[in-house]
Enzyme design. Structure first.
Site, mmCIF file in Angstrom:
data_model
loop_
_atom_site.group_PDB
_atom_site.id
_atom_site.type_symbol
_atom_site.label_atom_id
_atom_site.label_comp_id
_atom_site.label_asym_id
_atom_site.label_seq_id
_atom_site.Cartn_x
_atom_site.Cartn_y
_atom_site.Cartn_z
ATOM 1 N N LYS A 89 46.678 22.664 45.927
ATOM 2 C CA LYS A 89 45.580 23.521 45.467
ATOM 3 C C LYS A 89 44.323 23.147 46.223
ATOM 4 O O LYS A 89 44.195 22.014 46.712
ATOM 5 C CB LYS A 89 45.340 23.314 43.965
ATOM 6 N N TYR A 141 39.588 40.001 32.794
ATOM 7 C CA TYR A 141 39.885 41.318 33.365
ATOM 8 C C TYR A 141 39.683 41.293 34.872
ATOM 9 O O TYR A 141 39.112 42.183 35.469
ATOM 10 C CB TYR A 141 39.006 42.398 32.705
ATOM 11 N N GLY A 142 40.172 40.218 35.497
ATOM 12 C CA GLY A 142 40.125 40.129 36.959
ATOM 13 C C GLY A 142 41.424 40.662 37.505
ATOM 14 O O GLY A 142 42.052 41.567 36.933
HETATM 15 P P1 NAD Z 1 39.559 36.625 38.607
HETATM 16 O O1 NAD Z 1 38.430 35.819 39.108
HETATM 17 O O2 NAD Z 1 39.977 37.849 39.357
HETATM 18 O O3 NAD Z 1 39.278 37.070 37.089
HETATM 19 C C1 NAD Z 1 38.891 36.203 36.076
HETATM 20 C C2 NAD Z 1 38.471 37.041 34.864
HETATM 21 O O4 NAD Z 1 38.214 36.177 33.761
HETATM 22 C C3 NAD Z 1 37.193 37.850 35.075
HETATM 23 O O5 NAD Z 1 37.329 39.107 34.437
HETATM 24 C C4 NAD Z 1 36.128 37.024 34.338
HETATM 25 O O6 NAD Z 1 35.045 37.820 33.876
HETATM 26 C C5 NAD Z 1 36.976 36.530 33.178
HETATM 27 N N1 NAD Z 1 36.427 35.378 32.487
HETATM 28 C C6 NAD Z 1 35.866 34.258 33.008
HETATM 29 N N2 NAD Z 1 35.484 33.439 32.013
HETATM 30 C C7 NAD Z 1 35.799 34.055 30.854
HETATM 31 C C8 NAD Z 1 35.681 33.727 29.486
HETATM 32 N N3 NAD Z 1 35.105 32.582 29.104
HETATM 33 N N4 NAD Z 1 36.132 34.610 28.567
HETATM 34 C C9 NAD Z 1 36.698 35.766 28.952
HETATM 35 N N5 NAD Z 1 36.856 36.126 30.216
HETATM 36 C C10 NAD Z 1 36.410 35.290 31.152
HETATM 37 O O7 NAD Z 1 40.792 35.616 38.467
HETATM 38 P P2 NAD Z 1 42.352 35.955 38.422
HETATM 39 O O8 NAD Z 1 42.898 35.868 39.817
HETATM 40 O O9 NAD Z 1 42.574 37.178 37.608
HETATM 41 O O10 NAD Z 1 42.909 34.663 37.660
HETATM 42 C C11 NAD Z 1 42.839 34.538 36.240
HETATM 43 C C12 NAD Z 1 43.669 33.343 35.805
HETATM 44 O O11 NAD Z 1 45.010 33.502 36.272
HETATM 45 C C13 NAD Z 1 43.211 31.985 36.372
HETATM 46 O O12 NAD Z 1 43.478 30.975 35.423
HETATM 47 C C14 NAD Z 1 44.104 31.806 37.584
HETATM 48 O O13 NAD Z 1 44.243 30.428 37.958
HETATM 49 C C15 NAD Z 1 45.396 32.375 37.035
HETATM 50 N N6 NAD Z 1 46.343 32.776 38.084
HETATM 51 C C16 NAD Z 1 46.004 33.729 38.990
HETATM 52 C C17 NAD Z 1 46.947 34.103 39.948
HETATM 53 C C18 NAD Z 1 46.661 35.216 40.924
HETATM 54 O O14 NAD Z 1 47.609 35.641 41.605
HETATM 55 N N7 NAD Z 1 45.456 35.765 40.989
HETATM 56 C C19 NAD Z 1 48.202 33.478 39.997
HETATM 57 C C20 NAD Z 1 48.501 32.506 39.044
HETATM 58 C C21 NAD Z 1 47.554 32.167 38.085
#
Ligand code: NAD
Length: 416
Positions: free
Chosen positions: A106, A219-220
């Site tokens: 990571k 909602y990412g």
């Molecule tokens: P992102 O940055 O696209 O979205 C994150 C979302 O979480 C945003 O909507 C943000 O506003 C919201 N957020 C942040 N803090 C918050 C809170 N306190 N309460 C509510 N919402 C909150 O990130 P992502 O790529 O969607 O990743 C989200 C999670 O999934 C992370 O833990 C990441 O490690 C995990 N993940 C992502 C992937 C991937 O392919 N993108 C793969 C495995 C795991």
């Protein structure tokens, strides 16, 4: 005593619990508790105003016994080395439980990407790659996007790497844009993989997914696709979603198209037409069939776990549940799909991307998703069977499957 929220301490405590059940050799246990390699560096960047600002970056290669390290890069103001270590450990268990020939790594940079111009973001991405170029590669360590990094950031990093090395090597990084060797179906893969796992868990609970109620935190990339695909392909009724600014709710279900349109126009979910505003805490405590944490770590804790009223917690986020909350939820009979199983879809399709890059022959989206379904379903069933066989909760079961596989590779290599 207050709850320990250090992600790396949590990752180590989870491993300790599994090691006790597995009766893991103490020397192997000690080896698996620590990252194999870490790189800490500074990245001086010329900002648009002519000043130089120094950022701190990390890359952790936690364990590469089963194959090259694999894991995303986060750009976040609250990034810490312990968060990167924990995420690298979870990647090690994730690639093992998914049974793909990769290890765990990571990376991260302490920065607030919202405060950077596009030019500054590009220089930071290239500066990060310059620092790790000699330690990454298709056979060493393959980065990918994570929170606040995206295909464009991967494209800049790929270009920097290839410019330094003097050859094309698209498989050095995944989550690339399609035009630079990305895989069809990569962007929705994490959410889709989680939905396949939810489908399998629901079968075991005799829960029909058609109109099953669901709340999604975050909602990412992951949360928004979980909403869209969950509603359109799996028949879920998603009644609440949230971002960092708050949550929205409609008991009849939220239309993913309308919500995305509102978010694009307003930059936050709050005040979306035909919905009621809720706090993030209220969203987590709704009475729904499925709760999907898809935001950040430590959201289900000893402070709120006894008020969580859901049948399934599907952890699309990494580390959303603390060990204390885990115990409370397990005692209540909540079915937890643990993070490194639930969100393995992203790394599985990243692995497919590496395979396609090596062969220079590309698959269509339906083939990618069909193969993803097979991998996740196999992994889910291995964990479910282990949980029943050993009478342990699903998180411990996932560790048992994963740690056993990593330990076998370590042993065969003669490291321990
Ligand atoms: P992102 O940055 O696209 O979205 C994150 C979302 O979480 C945003 O909507 C943000 O506003 C919201 N957020 C942040 N803090 C918050 C809170 N306190 N309460 C509510 N919402 C909150 O990130 P992502 O790529 O969607 O990743 C989200 C999670 O999934 C992370 O833990 C990441 O490690 C995990 N993940 C992502 C992937 C991937 O392919 N993108 C793969 C495995 C795991």
């Amino acid at each position: 005593m207050s709850e320990n929220l250090n992600p790396f301490s949590i990752a180590q405590a989870q491993l300790d619990e599994a090691a006790a059940v597995l009766q893991l050799d103490p020397q192997m246990h000690a080896f698996l508790r620590e990252p194999m390699r870490e790189f800490h560096f500074t990245i001086p960047i010329k900002m648009d105003d002519g000043q130089t600002k120094t950022f701190r970056g990390y890359r952790v290669q936690y364990n590469d016994a089963r194959g090259p390290a694999k894991g995303g890069i986060r750009f976040h103001p609250d990034e810490t080395i312990d968060t990167v270590r924990a995420l690298a450990a979870w990647m090690t268990w994730k690639t093992a439980v998914a049974d793909i020939p990769l290890g765990g790594g990571k990376g991260g940079v302490i920065c607030n990407p919202r405060e950077l111009s596009q030019g500054e973001l590009e220089r930071l991405s290239r500066g990060y790659m310059r620092n790790i170029t000699r330690y990454v590669g298709l056979t060493q360590d393959v980065p990918a996007p994570d929170v606040n990094t995206n295909p464009q950031v991967m494209a800049w990093m790929l270009d920097e790497y290839e410019s330094i090395m003097g050859h094309r090597e698209p498989g050095v990084i995944t989550g690339k844009p399609l035009a630079l060797g990305g895989s069809a179906g990569r962007t929705p893969a994490t959410a889709l993989g989680g939905l396949f796992a939810i489908r399998e868990a629901a079968k075991n609970l005799n829960l029909s997914l058609e109109n099953a109620t669901c709340a999604i935190q975050g909602y990412g990339n992951v949360g928004s696709f979980a909403h869209k695909l969950g509603s359109n392909q799996f028949g879920l009724k998603v009644v609440a979603v949230s971002d960092e600014f708050g949550a929205i709710y409609n008991e009849n279900g939220l239309d993913p198209k309308a919500v995305s349109q509102h978010l694009r126009r307003n930059g936050k979910l709050k005040d979306c037409p035909n919905t009621e505003n809720l706090t993030n805490a209220e969203l987590l405590e709704l009475e729904v069939d499925i709760l999907i944490p898809a935001a950040i770590e430590n959201q289900l804790t000893s402070q709120n776990a006894d008020r969580i009223k859901t049948k399934i917690v599907a952890e699309l986020a990494n580390g959303p549940t603390t060990p204390e909350a885990d115990n409370i939820l397990n005692d209540k009979g909540t079915y937890i799909i643990p993070d490194f199983l639930c969100n393995a879809g992203g790394v599985i399709v990243s692995y497919f991307e590496m395979v396609q890059n090596s062969y220079q022959f590309y698959w269509d989206e339906s083939m990618v998703h069909e193969r993803l379904d097979k991998k996740i379903t196999t992994a889910f069933n291995a964990v479910h069977r282990m949980s029943q066989k050993q009478s342990v909760d699903t998180r411990v079961a996932a560790y048992l499957v994963a740690v056993d596989r990593v330990a076998e590779a370590v042993r065969l290599r003669g490291w321990v």
